[in-house]
Scaffold this active site. Structure first.
Site, PDB file in Angstrom:
ATOM      1  N   LEU A 125      49.435  36.154  38.996  1.00  0.00           N
ATOM      2  CA  LEU A 125      50.844  36.459  38.770  1.00  0.00           C
ATOM      3  C   LEU A 125      51.597  36.562  40.098  1.00  0.00           C
ATOM      4  O   LEU A 125      52.581  35.877  40.309  1.00  0.00           O
ATOM      5  CB  LEU A 125      50.981  37.768  37.983  1.00  0.00           C
ATOM      6  CG  LEU A 125      52.403  38.291  37.756  1.00  0.00           C
ATOM      7  CD1 LEU A 125      53.228  37.284  36.953  1.00  0.00           C
ATOM      8  CD2 LEU A 125      52.362  39.642  37.030  1.00  0.00           C
ATOM      9  N   GLU A 184      52.906  36.366  43.991  1.00  0.00           N
ATOM     10  CA  GLU A 184      53.091  35.283  44.948  1.00  0.00           C
ATOM     11  C   GLU A 184      53.522  35.866  46.289  1.00  0.00           C
ATOM     12  O   GLU A 184      53.890  37.048  46.361  1.00  0.00           O
ATOM     13  CB  GLU A 184      54.148  34.292  44.433  1.00  0.00           C
ATOM     14  CG  GLU A 184      53.748  33.609  43.143  1.00  0.00           C
ATOM     15  CD  GLU A 184      54.753  32.582  42.654  1.00  0.00           C
ATOM     16  OE1 GLU A 184      54.526  32.007  41.597  1.00  0.00           O
ATOM     17  OE2 GLU A 184      55.772  32.354  43.358  1.00  0.00           O
ATOM     18  N   PRO A 185      53.492  35.072  47.365  1.00  0.00           N
ATOM     19  CA  PRO A 185      53.912  35.600  48.663  1.00  0.00           C
ATOM     20  C   PRO A 185      55.303  36.218  48.649  1.00  0.00           C
ATOM     21  O   PRO A 185      55.569  37.191  49.353  1.00  0.00           O
ATOM     22  CB  PRO A 185      53.861  34.367  49.573  1.00  0.00           C
ATOM     23  CG  PRO A 185      52.810  33.492  48.956  1.00  0.00           C
ATOM     24  CD  PRO A 185      52.961  33.692  47.481  1.00  0.00           C
ATOM     25  N   ALA A 236      56.913  37.053  45.620  1.00  0.00           N
ATOM     26  CA  ALA A 236      57.138  37.666  44.301  1.00  0.00           C
ATOM     27  C   ALA A 236      55.991  38.616  44.002  1.00  0.00           C
ATOM     28  O   ALA A 236      54.995  38.229  43.395  1.00  0.00           O
ATOM     29  CB  ALA A 236      57.255  36.585  43.222  1.00  0.00           C
ATOM     30  N   TRP A 289      47.350  37.481  46.719  1.00  0.00           N
ATOM     31  CA  TRP A 289      46.655  38.731  46.385  1.00  0.00           C
ATOM     32  C   TRP A 289      45.806  38.591  45.130  1.00  0.00           C
ATOM     33  O   TRP A 289      45.778  39.476  44.278  1.00  0.00           O
ATOM     34  CB  TRP A 289      47.654  39.883  46.228  1.00  0.00           C
ATOM     35  CG  TRP A 289      48.594  40.005  47.377  1.00  0.00           C
ATOM     36  CD1 TRP A 289      49.933  39.767  47.376  1.00  0.00           C
ATOM     37  CD2 TRP A 289      48.249  40.372  48.725  1.00  0.00           C
ATOM     38  NE1 TRP A 289      50.452  39.961  48.638  1.00  0.00           N
ATOM     39  CE2 TRP A 289      49.439  40.340  49.482  1.00  0.00           C
ATOM     40  CE3 TRP A 289      47.054  40.722  49.345  1.00  0.00           C
ATOM     41  CZ2 TRP A 289      49.468  40.643  50.840  1.00  0.00           C
ATOM     42  CZ3 TRP A 289      47.086  41.016  50.701  1.00  0.00           C
ATOM     43  CH2 TRP A 289      48.285  40.983  51.430  1.00  0.00           C
ATOM     44  N   THR A 333      42.558  38.713  43.209  1.00  0.00           N
ATOM     45  CA  THR A 333      41.181  39.198  43.155  1.00  0.00           C
ATOM     46  C   THR A 333      40.297  38.113  42.559  1.00  0.00           C
ATOM     47  O   THR A 333      40.655  37.501  41.555  1.00  0.00           O
ATOM     48  CB  THR A 333      41.092  40.471  42.304  1.00  0.00           C
ATOM     49  OG1 THR A 333      41.925  41.486  42.883  1.00  0.00           O
ATOM     50  CG2 THR A 333      39.667  40.990  42.243  1.00  0.00           C
ATOM     51  N   GLY A 384      33.783  67.176  57.012  1.00  0.00           N
ATOM     52  CA  GLY A 384      34.101  67.341  58.424  1.00  0.00           C
ATOM     53  C   GLY A 384      33.850  66.068  59.206  1.00  0.00           C
ATOM     54  O   GLY A 384      34.211  64.965  58.786  1.00  0.00           O
ATOM     55  N   GLY A 385      33.205  66.206  60.372  1.00  0.00           N
ATOM     56  CA  GLY A 385      32.935  65.033  61.206  1.00  0.00           C
ATOM     57  C   GLY A 385      32.095  64.003  60.506  1.00  0.00           C
ATOM     58  O   GLY A 385      32.297  62.796  60.686  1.00  0.00           O
ATOM     59  N   GLU A 392      48.186  46.232  40.452  1.00  0.00           N
ATOM     60  CA  GLU A 392      48.713  46.336  39.076  1.00  0.00           C
ATOM     61  C   GLU A 392      50.072  47.046  39.041  1.00  0.00           C
ATOM     62  O   GLU A 392      50.381  47.792  38.111  1.00  0.00           O
ATOM     63  CB  GLU A 392      47.724  47.085  38.155  1.00  0.00           C
ATOM     64  CG  GLU A 392      46.336  46.500  38.104  1.00  0.00           C
ATOM     65  CD  GLU A 392      46.262  45.178  37.360  1.00  0.00           C
ATOM     66  OE1 GLU A 392      47.302  44.689  36.904  1.00  0.00           O
ATOM     67  OE2 GLU A 392      45.154  44.650  37.247  1.00  0.00           O
TER      68      GLU A 392
END
Length: 395
Positions: A138, A140-141, A143, A169, A171, A351-352, A375
């Site tokens: 669905l 787009e670069p 949209a 994007w 998956t 912690g660390g 999503e």
């Protein structure tokens, strides 16, 4: 795991309320696969960026890639209430797998919900239980949140459609066997969009190099380029111009999948934090005995339980055939925000050590962030919820 790890009590499995003996057996199978096949390799494979195709093949052969769809076509015919708890279990051991199952389920939605009987009979069995893996195309670069402005075009040429454009994007980009693609067949806006089922090996379809992400390194996310990809009209899903409404209906269900995955990651982070806090000793006693840590763990556990209750309530509405769009947006918003808070707190508890790759808390922290974005960003979820409450904003 580091030899510095303190000894602690093993976390108990989440107690689930499953409606049937069949669903309880199903969950036992999922937990067995998660424990034996996924968990032992999850950390190393994520670090190496290994895509677990063999795991998805195993899940398909076990009937776990089609749980939400009809048995007539090879699905598990399980209610969403059960399917989402399966996603949670898988995401708790490896988000790449849990989210991958959710995306595959999303990719099957258009065909299962809007395809003809002939289309379903021809394609669904292989998609649900034949070892295939899907992608949902669905965004787009240009949209993303504004999906109605997508530019990928599908032009009619006799009995075929010719698709040209770029999806972003995605998956499973580059590894998917089939793609549900939304493309523009008419004028501007939401009403000019149509859905298509495109084979992953279609001529003219190619994938860019996978994105370099901060988390979920084992799950390929890539642009897909459609360079004159020819698709028969028999692979058009639904009516011409119906694609955007098909996409929105799929996203309502997909948002519940992301919510369940988020709860799985949060539960895993909570379990790690409790295990560490009960095993780590300072000043002569476990750090879990100190009120500051006890209250932090209590807040984390409450977030996890609240998220689980919210996504299950939305799933039950869906299973009953009632409107659930608002509740799905609420579940996605709350569960993913909760996962970010819980994983952040888990790093703090350790912690660390929480900041090192010797323990999984840092991986959960990195993975939780993407769930607030996919999503529909959580800002979009707030817009959806507000629209249900107060109507569209005036212009």
């Amino acid at each position: 795991m580091s030899d510095r790890e303190p000894q602690a009590v093993e976390p108990q499995p989440v107690e689930r309320h499953l409606p049937t003996e069949e669903s309880r057996d199903l969950m036992a199978l999922v937990r067995d696969i998660a424990r034996r096949e996924i968990a032992p390799r999850a950390a190393a494979e994520e670090e190496a960026g290994h895509f677990p195709r063999e795991t998805f093949s195993l899940l398909s052969g076990s009937g776990l890639l089609g749980l939400a769809y009809p048995a007539e076509f090879g699905g598990g015919e399980q209610p969403y209430e059960v399917y989402l708890q399966v996603l949670e279990e898988l995401a708790a051991v490896r988000l790449t797998v849990g989210l991958g199952v959710s995306v595959h389920t999303l990719a099957c939605h258009a065909l299962a919900g809007y395809g003809t009987k002939e289309q379903k009979a021809e394609h669904l069995p292989a998609m649900l239980g034949g070892g295939l893996l899907g992608a949902y195309c669905l965004s787009e670069p240009s949209a993303g949140s504004d999906a109605a402005s997508l530019r990928t075009k599908a032009v009619r040429d006799g009995d075929d459609w010719v698709l040209t454009g770029t999806k972003a994007w995605i998956t499973h980009g580059g590894v998917a066997d089939f793609c549900t693609v939304l493309a523009r067949t008419g004028g501007e806006g939401a009403h000019g969009i149509t859905a298509f089922l495109v084979p992953g090996d279609a001529e003219g379809l190619s994938a860019a190099a996978p994105e370099k992400k901060m988390g979920m390194k084992g799950s390929p996310t890539a642009q897909l380029h459609f360079d004159g990809v020819r698709v028969p009209d028999a692979r058009r899903l639904g009516d011409e111009g119906q694609g955007f409404s098909i996409a929105l209906s799929a996203l309502d269900s997909g948002r519940l999948g992301i919510a369940a995955c988020a709860v799985g990651v949060a539960q895993a982070a909570l379990d790690e934090a409790v295990s560490y806090a009960t095993g780590r000793r300072q000043f002569g006693r476990p750090i879990a005995d100190f009120q500051g840590l006890r209250f932090l763990l209590a807040d984390m556990a409450t977030q996890v339980e609240a998220g689980r209750a919210l996504y299950l309530a939305a799933a039950r509405l869906r299973d009953a055939g009632l409107p659930f769009s608002r509740q799905a947006a609420m579940a996605k918003l709350f569960c993913t925000d909760a996962a970010m808070r819980v994983t952040t707190d888990a790093v703090q508890v350790l912690g660390g050590y929480g900041y090192t790759a010797d323990f999984p808390a840092e991986r959960y922290f990195r993975e939780a962030k993407v769930l607030q974005i996919v999503e529909g960003t959580n800002q979009i979820q707030r817009m959806v919820i507000a629209r249900h409450l107060a109507g569209p904003e005036s212009r």
